[in-house]
Design a protein around this motif. Structure first.
Motif, short mmCIF file in Angstrom:
data_model
loop_
_atom_site.label_atom_id
_atom_site.label_comp_id
_atom_site.label_asym_id
_atom_site.label_seq_id
_atom_site.Cartn_x
_atom_site.Cartn_y
_atom_site.Cartn_z
N GLU A 11 9.93 -7.40 -17.31
CA GLU A 11 11.12 -6.79 -17.31
C GLU A 11 12.00 -7.09 -16.29
OE1 GLU A 11 10.14 -2.72 -18.22
OE2 GLU A 11 8.59 -3.15 -19.27
N LYS A 12 13.26 -7.62 -16.38
CA LYS A 12 14.09 -7.88 -15.25
C LYS A 12 15.23 -6.77 -15.15
CE LYS A 12 13.39 -12.85 -14.33
NZ LYS A 12 12.82 -13.56 -15.54
N THR A 13 15.33 -6.33 -13.99
CA THR A 13 16.67 -5.33 -13.77
C THR A 13 17.63 -6.27 -12.78
OG1 THR A 13 15.33 -4.39 -11.94
CG2 THR A 13 15.20 -3.23 -13.74
N ILE A 14 18.79 -5.74 -12.77
CA ILE A 14 19.80 -6.41 -12.07
C ILE A 14 19.35 -6.59 -10.64
CG2 ILE A 14 22.01 -6.62 -11.59
CD1 ILE A 14 22.41 -4.43 -13.65
N LEU A 15 19.10 -5.51 -9.92
CA LEU A 15 18.86 -5.72 -8.45
C LEU A 15 17.18 -5.28 -8.09
CD1 LEU A 15 21.85 -3.70 -7.30
CD2 LEU A 15 21.36 -6.30 -6.85
N GLY A 16 16.53 -4.43 -8.75
CA GLY A 16 15.06 -4.02 -8.45
C GLY A 16 14.04 -5.39 -8.84
N PRO A 17 12.94 -4.98 -8.23
CA PRO A 17 12.07 -6.11 -8.49
C PRO A 17 11.65 -6.23 -9.94
CG PRO A 17 11.14 -4.40 -7.38
CD PRO A 17 12.63 -4.10 -7.55
N GLU A 30 0.88 -1.31 0.10
CA GLU A 30 0.03 -0.10 -0.18
C GLU A 30 0.87 1.37 0.08
OE1 GLU A 30 -3.39 0.12 0.07
OE2 GLU A 30 -3.43 2.09 -0.23
N GLY A 31 0.55 2.24 -0.89
CA GLY A 31 1.48 3.47 -0.88
C GLY A 31 2.76 3.04 -1.56
N LYS A 32 3.29 1.99 -2.24
CA LYS A 32 4.41 1.79 -2.89
C LYS A 32 4.29 1.49 -4.21
CE LYS A 32 6.76 0.23 1.33
NZ LYS A 32 5.77 -0.15 2.38
N GLU A 33 5.28 1.65 -4.88
CA GLU A 33 5.34 1.31 -6.39
C GLU A 33 6.15 -0.01 -6.77
OE1 GLU A 33 4.81 4.09 -8.97
OE2 GLU A 33 3.24 4.33 -7.31
N VAL A 34 5.59 -0.68 -7.75
CA VAL A 34 6.27 -2.05 -7.81
C VAL A 34 7.35 -2.05 -8.37
CG1 VAL A 34 5.89 -3.91 -9.34
CG2 VAL A 34 3.74 -2.99 -8.49
N ARG A 35 7.85 -1.12 -9.24
CA ARG A 35 9.17 -1.00 -10.00
C ARG A 35 10.33 -0.64 -8.62
NH1 ARG A 35 6.73 3.39 -10.14
NH2 ARG A 35 7.72 5.54 -9.91
N LEU A 36 9.94 -0.03 -7.65
CA LEU A 36 10.96 0.15 -6.64
C LEU A 36 10.96 -0.83 -5.49
CD1 LEU A 36 9.80 4.03 -6.10
CD2 LEU A 36 11.34 3.00 -7.59
N GLY A 37 9.88 -1.33 -5.20
CA GLY A 37 9.82 -2.47 -4.12
C GLY A 37 9.89 -1.95 -2.81
N ALA A 38 9.38 -2.88 -1.85
CA ALA A 38 9.28 -2.38 -0.40
C ALA A 38 10.66 -2.17 0.17
CB ALA A 38 8.68 -3.59 0.49
N ALA A 39 11.76 -2.66 -0.14
CA ALA A 39 13.03 -2.63 0.43
C ALA A 39 13.68 -1.20 0.36
CB ALA A 39 13.89 -3.86 0.15
N ALA A 40 13.50 -0.83 -1.13
CA ALA A 40 14.21 0.44 -1.56
C ALA A 40 13.32 1.47 -0.97
CB ALA A 40 14.05 0.48 -3.13
N THR A 41 12.07 1.41 -0.70
CA THR A 41 11.25 2.25 -0.48
C THR A 41 11.58 2.44 1.32
OG1 THR A 41 9.52 1.87 -1.72
CG2 THR A 41 8.73 3.09 0.15
N ALA A 42 11.84 1.42 2.09
CA ALA A 42 12.29 1.59 3.40
C ALA A 42 13.47 2.26 3.54
CB ALA A 42 12.12 0.07 4.02
N LEU A 43 14.40 1.90 2.55
CA LEU A 43 15.87 2.81 2.76
C LEU A 43 15.51 4.04 2.49
CD1 LEU A 43 19.03 2.96 2.72
CD2 LEU A 43 18.81 2.50 0.21
N TRP A 44 15.00 4.55 1.46
CA TRP A 44 14.44 5.70 1.20
C TRP A 44 14.14 6.47 2.45
CZ3 TRP A 44 14.37 8.21 -4.30
CH2 TRP A 44 13.72 9.48 -4.14
N SER A 45 12.85 5.87 3.10
CA SER A 45 12.42 6.44 4.09
C SER A 45 13.13 7.01 5.23
CB SER A 45 11.14 5.61 4.72
OG SER A 45 11.63 4.55 5.33
N VAL A 46 13.95 6.02 5.55
CA VAL A 46 15.13 6.46 6.67
C VAL A 46 16.13 7.40 6.15
CG1 VAL A 46 17.04 5.58 8.13
CG2 VAL A 46 15.10 4.20 7.55
N ALA A 47 16.50 7.47 4.65
CA ALA A 47 17.61 8.43 4.26
C ALA A 47 17.02 10.02 4.46
CB ALA A 47 17.96 7.99 2.87
#
Lengths: 571, 184
Positions: free
Chosen positions: B162-168, A324-341
């Motif tokens: 579409e696959k990327t190296i590290l992203g989903p 919820e509130g996240k984007e598929v291309r970024l994923g949960a982990a990258a969003t969590a990192l960003w939130s702290v950064a």
């Protein structure tokens, strides 16, 4: 460990790899050594000549503050006027209206103080003119103000006894021509080649594959997005900031934007070491900040990739984490990192909606803004950290029974009082105003503002309280992100957060410079075996303890009412 | 004071020209050399623009792959997430309704097969992508409506991952649906 988590680790490592040489470069720029960017010399000389500045004229701490405050007040007036009358100014292809005076007050202050709290949506609340000539402009100059203040602090610490903190205009101009502008151009070009719009064309009309007519907002966004990331500004071109697929088109741009958030704040910590020739001090500060940063990141990545337990109960496959509130291309982990950064550095941009974070992650980002010194905003982060150092010096001094000293200067009652006042003020502003807002919601829900208090909150119960707590914490930390469900475009929120923004910016800038000015004036005491060494890891641990104790004492009760209570209701 | 003010006025003017005038113009100039010419990458069918590659659009008909729920109903003149908190009972009811409705439209699919991204709103409200699992779970419905063999639709969906190296890994819903329309 999956590739998304490896991705977050790599992003952080690359940031460190870039920040170290950048820190060295920044130190050289401000100490006037030769760098590759010396080709900017003629441009700067021309600038100084036009403005009638002698860049070598030295300023004491009062003159330095006066110059800084004068130009800041001028920007405030200019920005407010431009925002109110933006509908009558050029570059408005979408025909957007002028801002109401209270919204313009809030927006102008918010960007002036490098906060970038946004009570409007970029697509409809601004024109291309104000996006560029107010927002982008302020994003550059507010970041440069922060850096200039920090260099003044460096100078105060560097000299044994001095009145001279350097020249504000000199540092201000060089921050832009040598650091912010070149880096912004690089980031903007990367974004442009990945699909972020750059042209001045207005909205486009299209008919979709399914046959719906839609308008698509665009604009010269790439340049603004670059500086909003690099200058710890955070105010996005589009309403949803870097969650927007044009503002942050893919995983690569997301990595670049995340690095941009952290890059200059971390580089400035290293710059301190190079500039003062006290690398060990910089390393200790860096270690303390990174220690907490990594813990916060780990917690948020754990909870966001773990998903929302209430969704699990609905029996579907929540393998990608809480989406919820996240984007598929970024994923949960990258969003969590960003939130702290973004909350560590007072950036405030988001790539997912913080309002929808799981309770502990939501609590961590609020806590992160309450500390507001883990790397911190461009320039001001180290100034905030400096306050913690002064308090740690004082407490350590008491513990060993010696007059506390910092860098060869006695720290006495006056300096400690200033430091203590600044820390207490933050807690007072955040909790006082949150209490006031909560009172309005509970007792005056029908008040006739543009959004009635009864309709402010987008979520009930504990989470609703968190929305208000987040807003004032963000304003005080000059962060600018929000639990955006809050109905904040009305006179109450525009004015109260405006006040908090001003106090939260200028007092924490003025106070450390005043302390430095006072310290630097005192007689220099050479180091002896009995001196408390501030560049030892023991002292680092002491500072860490001070940060944790002060923050816990000030804020734990408030966090218990919001995020913690929500956590216990869900898990 | 007076001296500072005069310097401030001039400095403001100079910086406005540099940061708000020249800098965006430079980026716009470079942007002309990018795919899409700085106006955003468009996608066309038979020479007609049907959308932007990076901007999600609404697919509600059963014959198309659906994207994620959107808080702004894919109106790209704005953008927003739902901003619903994880414990909000109204929000959880909405997700529950989405699941039930998905099950009605997709006979033969079980609850545990539904990926969360298909029933939760994206951050931007314009997410152009879904996860591969979210595409596969819709194959049965689309194959039956379009009278196509399931394997063929499934193979098409796999082709658009579409696959990327590290992203989903992601599936661009618009491109997939254009591919679907071209499937004979």
């Amino acid at each position: 460990m999956n590739s998304e988590i490896i991705g977050t680790i790599l992003i952080f490592l690359v940031t460190l790899l870039l920040a170290y040489p950048l820190g060295k470069y920044i130190a050289k720029v401000f100490s006037g050594e030769k760098t590759f960017s010396n080709f900017m010399n003629p441009v700067e000389r021309l600038l100084f000549r036009i403005c009638g500045i002698n860049p070598n004229e030295s300023m004491n701490w009062k003159q330095f503050l006066k110059a800084m405050l004068t130009i800041n007040m001028l920007w405030l007036v200019y920005a407010m006027l431009a925002l109110v009358f933006q509908d009558k100014l050029p570059l408005n292809p979408d025909g957007n209206p002028g801002q109401t005076p209270d919204l313009a007050f809030n927006t102008a202050i918010s960007f002036l103080v490098n906060c970038n709290l946004q009570h409007y949506s970029g697509e409809s609340g601004l024109t291309y003119f104000t996006q560029l000539f107010v927002i982008t402009f302020l994003q550059f100059v507010s970041a440069a103000t922060g850096i200039a203040m920090l260099v003044a602090q460096f100078n105060g610490i560097k000299e044994k006894t001095t009145q001279n903190l350097g020249n504000f205009w000199n540092y201000f101009v060089k921050s832009i021509t040598r650091i912010l502008l070149p880096l912004s151009i690089i980031v903007a070009v990367i974004l442009a080649f990945n699909g972020t719009p750059t042209s001045y064309d207005g909205k486009d009309n299209i008919v979709t594959l399914q046959g719906d007519s839609v308008q698509v907002s665009r604009g010269p966004a790439a340049g603004m997005i670059a500086i909003k990331q690099l200058g710890t500004n955070g105010g996005g071109w589009f309403g949803v900031n870097s969650a927007h697929p044009l503002e942050n088109p893919n995983y690569i741009t997301n990595a670049v934007e995340t690095i941009s958030i952290l890059l200059i704040p971390i580089a400035l910590v290293f710059a301190l070491g190079f500039y003062l020739n006290r690398k060990k001090l910089a390393n200790v500060i860096f270690a303390v900040m990174t220690f907490l940063f990594v813990i916060f990141c780990s917690v948020n990545i754990y909870y966001e990739t773990g998903g929302n337990p209430a969704i699990d109960q609905l029996g579907i496959a929540q393998t990608a984490g809480s989406m919820e509130g996240k984007e598929v291309r970024l994923g949960a982990a990258a969003t969590a990192l960003w939130s702290v950064a973004t909350t560590s550095t007072s950036n405030g941009s988001v790539n997912g909606m913080h309002d929808s974070l799981t309770p502990i992650s939501g609590g961590v980002v609020i806590l992160d803004m309450m500390i507001n010194a883990l790397y911190g905003g461009v320039g001001v982060g180290l100034l905030n950290y400096f306050i913690f150092i002064i308090i740690a010096v004082f407490i350590s001094g008491l513990m060993v029974g010696r007059t506390p000293e910092f860098m060869g200067h006695k720290v006495e009652a006056r300096e400690v009082k200033i430091a203590a006042l600044v820390t207490l003020l933050s807690a007072f502003l955040i909790k006082g105003f949150t209490a006031l807002a909560a009172y309005m919601v509970a007792h005056h829900p029908e008040m006739g503002w543009a959004v009635q208090p009864g309709a402010w909150l987008n979520n009930p119960s504990y989470h609703g309280f968190s929305e208000m707590l987040y807003e004032y914490t963000s304003a005080n930390a000059n962060n600018g992100s929000g639990f955006e469900g809050l109905g904040d475009n009305n006179v109450f929120w525009n004015v109260t957060t405006g006040i908090v923004l001003l106090l939260g910016r200028f007092l924490p800038i003025i106070a450390p410079i005043a302390i430095i000015g006072l310290l630097a004036n005192k007689k220099f005491i050479p180091e002896s075996p009995g001196t408390l060494r501030t560049d030892s890891y023991t002292f680092g641990a002491m500072t860490l303890a001070v940060i944790i104790i002060i923050t816990a004492l000030s804020y734990l009760p408030a966090l218990a009412l919001g995020p913690l209570a929500e956590y216990f209701s869900l898990y | 004071m007076k001296k500072n003010l005069l310097i401030s006025v001039k400095m403001t003017g100079v910086m406005i020209i540099l940061c708000a005038g020249l800098y965006p113009l430079l980026i716009a100039g470079i942007g002309k050399a990018t795919p899409g010419g700085g106006k955003g990458k468009t996608v066309s069918v038979n020479g007609k623009v049907v959308g932007y590659e990076n901007v999600g659009q609404k697919f509600s008909e059963d014959k198309y792959f659906w994207g994620r729920p959107s808080a702004v109903d894919y109106n790209a003149a704005g953008s927003a997430g739902s901003n619903k908190g994880p414990s909000n009972p109204d929000y959880l009811q909405i997700v529950k309704d989405r699941i039930d409705s998905f099950l009605v439209h997709n006979p033969g699919v079980t609850r545990e097969e539904i990926p969360a991204d298909l029933v939760t709103a994206s951050g931007s409200g314009l997410d152009p992508h879904i996860s591969p699992a979210s595409a596969y779970v819709q194959v049965k419905r689309i194959a039956s409506i379009r009278n196509l063999p399931e394997e063929k639709v499934r193979a098409l969906a796999e082709q658009y991952v579409e696959k990327t190296i590290l992203g989903p890994p992601v599936v661009n819903v618009l491109k997939l649906n254009i591919g679907l329309d071209n499937l004979k």
